[in-house]
Scaffold this motif. Sequence first.
Motif, mmCIF file in Angstrom:
data_model
loop_
_atom_site.group_PDB
_atom_site.id
_atom_site.type_symbol
_atom_site.label_atom_id
_atom_site.label_comp_id
_atom_site.label_asym_id
_atom_site.label_seq_id
_atom_site.Cartn_x
_atom_site.Cartn_y
_atom_site.Cartn_z
ATOM 1 N N ASP A 250 0.829 -1.180 0.042
ATOM 2 C CA ASP A 250 -0.100 0.069 -0.047
ATOM 3 C C ASP A 250 0.823 1.287 -0.041
ATOM 4 O O ASP A 250 0.573 2.240 -0.758
ATOM 5 N N ALA A 251 2.048 1.116 0.768
ATOM 6 C CA ALA A 251 2.910 2.460 0.676
ATOM 7 C C ALA A 251 4.133 1.781 0.802
ATOM 8 O O ALA A 251 4.497 0.620 1.417
ATOM 9 N N VAL A 252 5.338 2.736 0.404
ATOM 10 C CA VAL A 252 6.549 2.210 0.708
ATOM 11 C C VAL A 252 7.494 3.410 1.326
ATOM 12 O O VAL A 252 7.136 4.792 1.024
ATOM 13 N N LEU A 253 8.407 3.068 2.102
ATOM 14 C CA LEU A 253 9.295 4.158 2.667
ATOM 15 C C LEU A 253 10.345 4.536 1.951
ATOM 16 O O LEU A 253 10.990 3.546 1.452
ATOM 17 N N VAL A 254 10.893 5.711 1.650
ATOM 18 C CA VAL A 254 12.068 6.068 1.009
ATOM 19 C C VAL A 254 12.875 6.979 1.950
ATOM 20 O O VAL A 254 12.375 7.974 2.277
ATOM 21 N N GLY A 255 14.017 6.690 2.381
ATOM 22 C CA GLY A 255 14.943 7.512 3.036
ATOM 23 C C GLY A 255 15.594 8.327 2.182
ATOM 24 O O GLY A 255 16.213 7.973 1.378
ATOM 25 N N GLU A 256 15.843 9.652 2.762
ATOM 26 C CA GLU A 256 16.508 10.641 1.972
ATOM 27 C C GLU A 256 17.624 11.343 3.052
ATOM 28 O O GLU A 256 17.359 12.296 3.775
ATOM 29 N N PRO A 257 18.658 10.572 3.251
ATOM 30 C CA PRO A 257 19.715 11.201 4.244
ATOM 31 C C PRO A 257 20.377 12.264 3.850
ATOM 32 O O PRO A 257 21.844 12.159 3.348
ATOM 33 N N VAL B 197 6.122 7.325 0.905
ATOM 34 C CA VAL B 197 6.536 8.108 2.039
ATOM 35 C C VAL B 197 7.914 8.325 2.104
ATOM 36 O O VAL B 197 8.802 7.531 2.479
ATOM 37 N N PHE B 198 8.274 9.777 2.019
ATOM 38 C CA PHE B 198 9.782 10.103 2.079
ATOM 39 C C PHE B 198 10.023 10.369 3.395
ATOM 40 O O PHE B 198 9.425 11.090 4.058
ATOM 41 N N LEU B 199 11.174 9.957 3.932
ATOM 42 C CA LEU B 199 11.692 10.080 5.188
ATOM 43 C C LEU B 199 13.076 11.247 5.025
ATOM 44 O O LEU B 199 13.969 10.583 4.730
ATOM 45 N N GLY B 200 12.695 12.535 5.333
ATOM 46 C CA GLY B 200 14.125 13.244 5.292
ATOM 47 C C GLY B 200 14.880 13.290 6.401
ATOM 48 O O GLY B 200 14.558 12.731 7.477
ATOM 49 N N GLY C 54 22.241 18.316 10.562
ATOM 50 C CA GLY C 54 21.719 17.085 11.251
ATOM 51 C C GLY C 54 20.608 16.249 10.583
ATOM 52 O O GLY C 54 20.382 15.150 11.222
ATOM 53 N N ALA C 55 19.805 16.940 9.711
ATOM 54 C CA ALA C 55 18.652 15.987 9.197
ATOM 55 C C ALA C 55 19.076 14.869 8.297
ATOM 56 O O ALA C 55 18.063 14.167 8.035
ATOM 57 N N ALA C 56 20.235 14.860 8.041
ATOM 58 C CA ALA C 56 20.879 13.571 7.085
ATOM 59 C C ALA C 56 20.682 12.256 8.133
ATOM 60 O O ALA C 56 20.618 11.210 7.422
ATOM 61 N N ASP C 57 20.606 12.435 9.318
ATOM 62 C CA ASP C 57 20.504 11.276 10.238
ATOM 63 C C ASP C 57 18.895 10.923 10.336
ATOM 64 O O ASP C 57 18.594 9.952 11.257
ATOM 65 N N GLY C 58 17.894 11.986 9.755
ATOM 66 C CA GLY C 58 16.670 11.473 10.436
ATOM 67 C C GLY C 58 16.036 10.296 9.613
ATOM 68 O O GLY C 58 15.423 9.577 10.383
ATOM 69 N N PRO C 59 16.380 9.742 8.386
ATOM 70 C CA PRO C 59 15.818 8.326 8.074
ATOM 71 C C PRO C 59 15.934 7.042 9.049
ATOM 72 O O PRO C 59 15.149 6.518 9.363
ATOM 73 N N ARG C 60 17.065 7.160 9.439
ATOM 74 C CA ARG C 60 17.754 5.915 10.185
ATOM 75 C C ARG C 60 16.938 6.274 11.532
ATOM 76 O O ARG C 60 16.458 5.092 12.048
ATOM 77 N N ALA C 61 16.835 7.309 12.108
ATOM 78 C CA ALA C 61 16.154 7.600 13.695
ATOM 79 C C ALA C 61 14.817 7.259 13.487
ATOM 80 O O ALA C 61 14.079 6.765 14.350
ATOM 81 N N THR D 29 14.183 16.314 10.504
ATOM 82 C CA THR D 29 14.041 15.843 11.832
ATOM 83 C C THR D 29 15.716 15.765 11.755
ATOM 84 O O THR D 29 16.237 15.015 11.047
ATOM 85 N N ALA D 30 16.270 16.292 12.989
ATOM 86 C CA ALA D 30 17.796 16.047 12.848
ATOM 87 C C ALA D 30 18.176 15.643 14.442
ATOM 88 O O ALA D 30 18.085 16.217 15.456
ATOM 89 N N PRO D 31 18.162 14.308 14.335
ATOM 90 C CA PRO D 31 18.617 13.409 15.481
ATOM 91 C C PRO D 31 19.563 13.999 16.561
ATOM 92 O O PRO D 31 19.587 14.083 17.666
#
Length: 306
Positions: free
Chosen positions: A38-45, A118-121, A55-62, A279-281
């Motif tokens: 139904d949906a797919v996640l896409v990380g963009e570090p 679903v893009f994770l920035g 710091g937002a480059a670490d967002g997808p993992r976190a 999001t900047a972990p």
Amino acid sequence: MTTFTDPPTWQGTSSDPNDEQFGHVVEPATLDTASEYDAVLVGEPYDGAVIGRKGAADGPRAIRESLAGVKTHHFDAGPVGSVGDLGDVAIPSGGVAMVQDILADTTAAVHETDALPVFLGGDNSLTVPNASPLLDSGSVGVLNFDAHLDCREVPEDGPTSGTPYRQLFEKGLESYACVGARHFETSSAYDDFVREKEAEVRVAEEVGDDPVDCVDRALNSLGDVDHLYVSVDVDVLDAALAPGASAPTPGGITTRELYRMLRLAASDDRVAGFEVVETAPPLDRNGVTVDAAARAVAHFLAGWSA
């Protein structure tokens, strides 16, 4: 086209067999198998375009790590639908404009699947490649939950995290609405720019008074577009609730208000993409911003699949 890193292995954190969590249901996916979900996640570090704090480059993992421990059940919508994870896009080296152009080829391929991207920035500059492929298949409106309008003029040395919506208007964006904008965070010239585009702007105080009315007005203002793209910059939340945003400020909305509006927005039949950005972990406090971002994803997926 850029490539993807191998998707991570998802694991739930609960030992209770009745506790179905995202970590139990998210599966590795590829572009060839994406349409099975139904949906797919896409990380963009990537945070190469951030004006201020990195710091937002670490967002997808976190965000993934936090989401893995979130239960899949929503009281109104039930469990979320099937979710795949394509992994992280391999960010090319070069200036921001080059990164945007190259990534647009990859995001276009994701949009061509039957799954909701679903893009994770990652930072807000990647809203341009995330949303612009939709312009090739019809009119597009963007609903932006953000403290800022992000329509700065593009500097001579290239785009920034503050320029995405001006860039999208230049590419043919039909309509735009911003919910949760903050007084004293936007220059008058940029407010004038979006008003000239007949954009809808709902400030944080209005959200506090009636979040349902705000999101309804925003959606209605987008007109009869073919595609709706929804963006969440976590700085829309009050700084106390999102200290790990790239640009946190006081006076923002609450997580409960955001989640309610996201569920309503996600139920719109025109939804064609969703993102959580900035999001900047490394700047976070006790993971509160990361957890807020992860649950924003969960609430949107619940509203979309309901």
